[in-house]
Structure formats: C-alpha cells, structure tokens
Design a protein around this motif. Structure first.
Motif, PDB file in Angstrom:
ATOM      1  N   SER A  39      50.318  25.717  19.948  1.00  0.00           N
ATOM      2  CA  SER A  39      51.166  24.837  20.750  1.00  0.00           C
ATOM      3  C   SER A  39      52.253  25.645  21.455  1.00  0.00           C
ATOM      4  CB  SER A  39      51.802  23.761  19.852  1.00  0.00           C
ATOM      5  OG  SER A  39      52.566  24.369  18.821  1.00  0.00           O
ATOM      6  N   ALA A  40      52.031  26.947  21.587  1.00  0.00           N
ATOM      7  CA  ALA A  40      53.038  27.823  22.189  1.00  0.00           C
ATOM      8  C   ALA A  40      53.146  27.568  23.697  1.00  0.00           C
ATOM      9  CB  ALA A  40      52.678  29.282  21.937  1.00  0.00           C
ATOM     10  N   SER A  41      54.360  27.801  24.208  1.00  0.00           N
ATOM     11  CA  SER A  41      54.587  27.685  25.656  1.00  0.00           C
ATOM     12  C   SER A  41      55.712  28.646  26.047  1.00  0.00           C
ATOM     13  CB  SER A  41      54.963  26.240  26.017  1.00  0.00           C
ATOM     14  OG  SER A  41      56.169  25.876  25.363  1.00  0.00           O
ATOM     15  N   PRO A  42      55.687  29.167  27.245  1.00  0.00           N
ATOM     16  CA  PRO A  42      54.607  28.964  28.222  1.00  0.00           C
ATOM     17  C   PRO A  42      53.429  29.880  27.938  1.00  0.00           C
ATOM     18  CG  PRO A  42      56.302  30.352  29.169  1.00  0.00           C
ATOM     19  CD  PRO A  42      56.796  29.977  27.794  1.00  0.00           C
ATOM     20  N   GLY A  43      52.258  29.305  27.836  1.00  0.00           N
ATOM     21  CA  GLY A  43      51.040  30.074  27.575  1.00  0.00           C
ATOM     22  C   GLY A  43      50.859  30.382  26.105  1.00  0.00           C
ATOM     23  N   ILE A  44      49.616  30.355  25.649  1.00  0.00           N
ATOM     24  CA  ILE A  44      49.335  30.639  24.240  1.00  0.00           C
ATOM     25  C   ILE A  44      49.295  32.137  23.962  1.00  0.00           C
ATOM     26  CG2 ILE A  44      48.045  28.493  23.987  1.00  0.00           C
ATOM     27  CD1 ILE A  44      45.461  30.194  24.067  1.00  0.00           C
ATOM     28  N   GLY A  45      49.217  32.987  25.003  1.00  0.00           N
ATOM     29  CA  GLY A  45      49.169  34.428  24.806  1.00  0.00           C
ATOM     30  C   GLY A  45      47.748  34.946  24.879  1.00  0.00           C
ATOM     31  N   THR A  46      47.451  36.012  24.083  1.00  0.00           N
ATOM     32  CA  THR A  46      46.163  36.695  24.147  1.00  0.00           C
ATOM     33  C   THR A  46      45.413  36.486  22.836  1.00  0.00           C
ATOM     34  OG1 THR A  46      47.164  38.404  25.542  1.00  0.00           O
ATOM     35  CG2 THR A  46      45.016  38.887  24.556  1.00  0.00           C
ATOM     36  N   PRO A  47      44.414  35.590  22.790  1.00  0.00           N
ATOM     37  CA  PRO A  47      43.648  35.419  21.561  1.00  0.00           C
ATOM     38  C   PRO A  47      42.940  36.698  21.126  1.00  0.00           C
ATOM     39  CG  PRO A  47      43.328  33.534  23.006  1.00  0.00           C
ATOM     40  CD  PRO A  47      44.056  34.571  23.802  1.00  0.00           C
ATOM     41  N   GLN A  68      39.740  52.366  29.853  1.00  0.00           N
ATOM     42  CA  GLN A  68      39.838  50.992  30.335  1.00  0.00           C
ATOM     43  C   GLN A  68      40.340  50.105  29.185  1.00  0.00           C
ATOM     44  OE1 GLN A  68      40.716  48.478  32.119  1.00  0.00           O
ATOM     45  NE2 GLN A  68      39.200  49.016  33.711  1.00  0.00           N
ATOM     46  N   ALA A  69      41.648  49.825  29.185  1.00  0.00           N
ATOM     47  CA  ALA A  69      42.226  49.005  28.120  1.00  0.00           C
ATOM     48  C   ALA A  69      41.858  47.536  28.259  1.00  0.00           C
ATOM     49  CB  ALA A  69      43.749  49.156  28.115  1.00  0.00           C
ATOM     50  N   ASN A  70      41.459  47.099  29.467  1.00  0.00           N
ATOM     51  CA  ASN A  70      41.122  45.695  29.722  1.00  0.00           C
ATOM     52  C   ASN A  70      39.618  45.543  29.949  1.00  0.00           C
ATOM     53  OD1 ASN A  70      43.852  44.943  29.600  1.00  0.00           O
ATOM     54  ND2 ASN A  70      44.158  45.367  31.777  1.00  0.00           N
ATOM     55  N   GLU A  71      38.835  46.088  29.019  1.00  0.00           N
ATOM     56  CA  GLU A  71      37.379  45.955  29.164  1.00  0.00           C
ATOM     57  C   GLU A  71      36.970  44.484  29.018  1.00  0.00           C
ATOM     58  OE1 GLU A  71      33.487  47.692  29.714  1.00  0.00           O
ATOM     59  OE2 GLU A  71      35.555  48.196  30.229  1.00  0.00           O
ATOM     60  N   ILE A  72      37.474  43.800  27.991  1.00  0.00           N
ATOM     61  CA  ILE A  72      37.306  42.338  27.864  1.00  0.00           C
ATOM     62  C   ILE A  72      38.627  41.782  27.339  1.00  0.00           C
ATOM     63  CG2 ILE A  72      35.991  40.429  26.883  1.00  0.00           C
ATOM     64  CD1 ILE A  72      33.725  42.335  26.257  1.00  0.00           C
ATOM     65  N   VAL A  73      39.198  40.789  28.046  1.00  0.00           N
ATOM     66  CA  VAL A  73      40.476  40.195  27.623  1.00  0.00           C
ATOM     67  C   VAL A  73      40.422  38.696  27.913  1.00  0.00           C
ATOM     68  CG1 VAL A  73      42.978  40.153  27.901  1.00  0.00           C
ATOM     69  CG2 VAL A  73      41.745  42.327  28.118  1.00  0.00           C
ATOM     70  N   LEU A  74      40.893  37.898  26.941  1.00  0.00           N
ATOM     71  CA  LEU A  74      41.099  36.466  27.139  1.00  0.00           C
ATOM     72  C   LEU A  74      42.594  36.221  26.972  1.00  0.00           C
ATOM     73  CD1 LEU A  74      39.742  33.672  27.571  1.00  0.00           C
ATOM     74  CD2 LEU A  74      39.755  33.405  25.074  1.00  0.00           C
TER      75      LEU A  74
END
Length: 445
Positions: A273-281, A289-295
C-alpha cells in the motif's frame, strides 16, 4: 415349723412388692438389688448409697469424654474429606464423558483420521485413574464405628464399676489408657492415609488432564490438516518475504542465477500500500547491464517492465494493500510481452528489446533496483510490502496455467527459479514469515 415362719416372713419382706398378691401375673415386676458378697441374702438390707468418685476416676472419665469429642471432630473432618473426594470423582467422570464424546464425534465426522490418531494418541488415557476412593471411605467408616462401639463399651464398664462401688484397678486403668492411645493412633493413621489418597488423587487428576489435553490437541491438529487438505491446493513452500520500510538496505536475494533465455515468464504474489509507487519488486542485473530485467513502479508513474534498459508500461494496479497475483511473459521474437493480474490478462505489446537474449550469470534481487550488479540501491526505488511465490520459467506460460495459479487450483514451481526457502536469503532486517497464501488472500477479501 415356728422357725420356718420368720424365714418366710423375711423372704416376703425381701420381695417387698415384687409379687403383687391378687393381681394378674402380667403385672408382676422384679427389682434386683446388689448386696455384698458376705451378706445374708435371707434378710432385707437397706440400699447401699452411691459412693463418691475419686479424683483419678473423674480424670479418667474426663479423658474418655475428651477422646470421644476428638473422635467426633475427626469424624466430621472425614465426612468433609469424603465430600471433597466425591466432588473430584464427579469432575473426573464429567471430564471422561466429555472427552469420550468429543473423540466419538470427531471419529464420526472425520472417519479417515481414525487410524492416524490411534497411532499418535497411544493408549486410552481415560483408564488409568487411581483406585476408587469410596472403598477407603467405607473402610474408614467401619473403623470409626468400631472405635465408637469400643469406647461406649469402656464407658459402660466404668459406669458399672462406679455404681457397684468397686475400686477401679490400676491395671485396668492402664489398659484403658493404652487402648485409648492405640485407638487415637489408629485414627490418626487413617486420617493420614486419607490425606495421602487425596494428594494422590489430585496428582493423578492433573496428569490425566494433561494427557487428555495432549490427545485433544493432537486430534484438533489432525482435523485442521484434513480441513486444509479438503479446501483446495496447499503449496509446499508457505513463506513470504516482508520488506516493511523504504530503505536501501532491506532486500532479499535469490541464490540461483538465470541461464541464457530467449523467453521467460515471471509470476509472484504482491501485497503493498506504499505511495507514491510500490517500488521495485525485483531486478536482475548482469555485468555490463544492471537493468537486464526490472519490474518497477516509481513515483507517480505506471508499473514499468525494463529489458536491456528498454521500457514498456504495464496496465497493472497493486497498491491497495491486498494480495494480487502478477505474471509477466516475454519472448525475444518481436519483443512480445503480456501482463496478467489475478489471472486476467490486462495488457500486451511488442517491440520490447526484440531479438535480445537474456544474458546469464547475473544477480536477482528482491525489493531493490540495482545500479551495479548486486548493489548501489536507491531508497526511493525500494519495494515496500510483502511478496511470495516468486517463480521464473524459461518459456511463455499458457493463459489457463496462469489462471490456475491465481485461483489457487494448481501449483507450478518455476523450472528456472522455484520459490523454495533455502533458495532465498534476506538482509538488512527483511524477514521471512510462514504463510498460507490462498488462506491469507481469502481472509483479506
């Protein structure tokens, strides 16, 4: 003949009204009077006056009366003890009846656990009570009656001795005192035995209650297991990772890495229920490449999927503080992707890092976005909430498989990254807690 007449007159005088002349035999009475041994029974003698008792006899009489009063008091105490034992026996009987009724009802309702419970509960715990205390009470009552009769006999003997004027021998007095002492000792021994019986009954009752509680707890646990088994699928790995604060040091780490992949499906349960945004699961970084897969859901932006630093916005909404099942599929062919929430496909697209294979040998982090492989976390991008059942497959799952996982009708561990306890480490204050996902989600709803 003349000498016989005075003797006859003396005999009639001795009868003194014992024979009523001219009356019916039914009205006749005889009066017996004790006379000294050396007296002539042929002549009437005046009644011997009662002799006054000596101080020793008075003391002995008082001793007898005191002992009798003591015995009456002990008898009252024993009656009270008997009521206490009857009350305890009644409670044990009610406990036994309630326990047997509970077990019989449970056996009727859950016939399949009968064999298992008989193995766990062992022998019948209702059969090892101490012996019936009524037997001790009856024996004690008979003993008390015997003591009472013997005391009454001794009192009658003393009264007859006082009335006859005979001296009470010292030997008899000593014998009486010894008997009274023996009777008092017997009475005290019986009371002590009764106290021991009461203590033993209490101890046995406590042990019996403990065994009964243990058996009932085992029964309830077994019934709970059967109820869970009948309520749907139960996951073999029931735990969650909790990340309650937005910091740069709370995170989880997957011990395994990814192989080179040309397609994947990532599924997980999220609650935030965090805001703003839930962050990075989660994020997956590889050297170079640090951002190979990011949600990630950062600030007021929509949830985004990054592959090789390329971005696609997903039509997902999971910040209501409830559990949601999230699945994302991707294939290198044309960069096709799909987004599912609670089993329903909410969006799809293409041209997301097309023809780019996922590189192997990287690091999977739960709850943080990586600026370098495995580190340099930004607190503003941290995930706040709980997650579980994080699984990765090296293929695109079918829509019906995703729906089955979302409604808890099946379990499909990831063939590349499965959600198992020994494959997840937590750091910085992040915690792992026991969780039955589908039950918790039902409770929330």
């Amino acid at each position: 003949m003349l000498a016989f007449l005075p003797g006859l007159m003396c005999f009639l005088a001795l009868g003194g009204g014992s024979v009523a002349l001219g009356q019916d035999a039914k009205g006749t009475r005889f009066v017996c009077t004790s006379i000294p041994i050396d007296a002539d029974p042929s002549c009437h003698l005046p009644p011997i006056p009662m002799q006054s008792t000596s101080p020793q006899e008075d003391g002995l009489r008082n001793t007898v009366m005191q002992l009798r009063e003591t015995i009456l008091q002990q008898k009252e105490t024993i009656v009270n003890q008997r009521e206490t034992i009857k009350e305890l026996t009644g409670k044990l009987t009610r406990c036994e009846s309630a326990s047997e009724t509970t077990i019989l009802d449970a056996k009727y309702n859950q016939g399949s656990w009968r064999k298992d419970f008989s193995k766990t509960s062992g022998k019948d715990t209702m059969g090892d009570l101490p012996r019936n205390p009524s037997e001790t009470i009856d024996n004690l009552g008979r003993t008390m009656q015997s003591l009472k009769d013997r005391l009454e006999n001794l009192e009658q003997q003393q009264m007859r001795a006082n009335m006859s004027g005979a001296a009470f021998p010292n030997e008899l007095r000593d014998l009486l005192q010894r008997r009274l002492g023996d009777l008092e000792n017997q009475l005290l021994n019986k009371v002590s035995e009764l106290e021991d019986e009461k203590s033993m009954l209490y101890n046995e009752t406590a042990a019996h209650r403990h065994r009964t509680d243990a058996a009932l707890n085992t029964l309830l646990e077994r019934i709970t297991e059967l109820e869970k088994g009948n309520s749907g699928f139960k996951s073999p790995e029931d735990f969650k990772v909790s990340l309650p604060l937005r910091t740069n040091y709370l995170y989880g780490r997957i011990k395994k890495s990814l192989p080179e992949m040309y397609a994947f499906t990532v599924c997980m349960w999220l609650k935030s229920s965090a805001s703003p945004g839930i962050g990075t699961p989660f994020s997956y970084g590889v050297p170079g490449q640090a951002n190979e897969i990011v949600l990630i859901e950062w600030g007021n932006n929509a949830i985004e999927l990054l592959i090789n630093d390329k971005v696609a916005q997903l039509p997902l909404s999971v910040s209501d503080g409830r559990w949601h099942h999230i699945c994302i599929t991707w294939t290198t062919r044309d960069g096709l992707w799909e987004a599912y929430q609670d089993g329903e496909k909410l969006g799809s697209g293409e041209n997301l890092a097309p023809w780019h294979p996922i590189k192997p040998g990287g690091v999977i982090i739960l709850g943080q976005e990586q600026d370098t492989v495995g580190g340099r976390f930004d607190a503003t991008q941290a995930f706040v909430g709980e997650m579980t059942q994080f699984n990765i497959w090296d293929r695109v799952l079918k829509a019906q498989d995703i729906m089955s996982m979302a409604n808890c009708s099946s379990n499909m561990p990831g063939n590349v990254i499965p959600w198992v306890d020994n494959n997840v480490d937590v750091f910085g204050g992040a915690t792992k807690w026991a969780l039955e996902m589908c039950e918790d989600r039902l409770y929330d709803s």
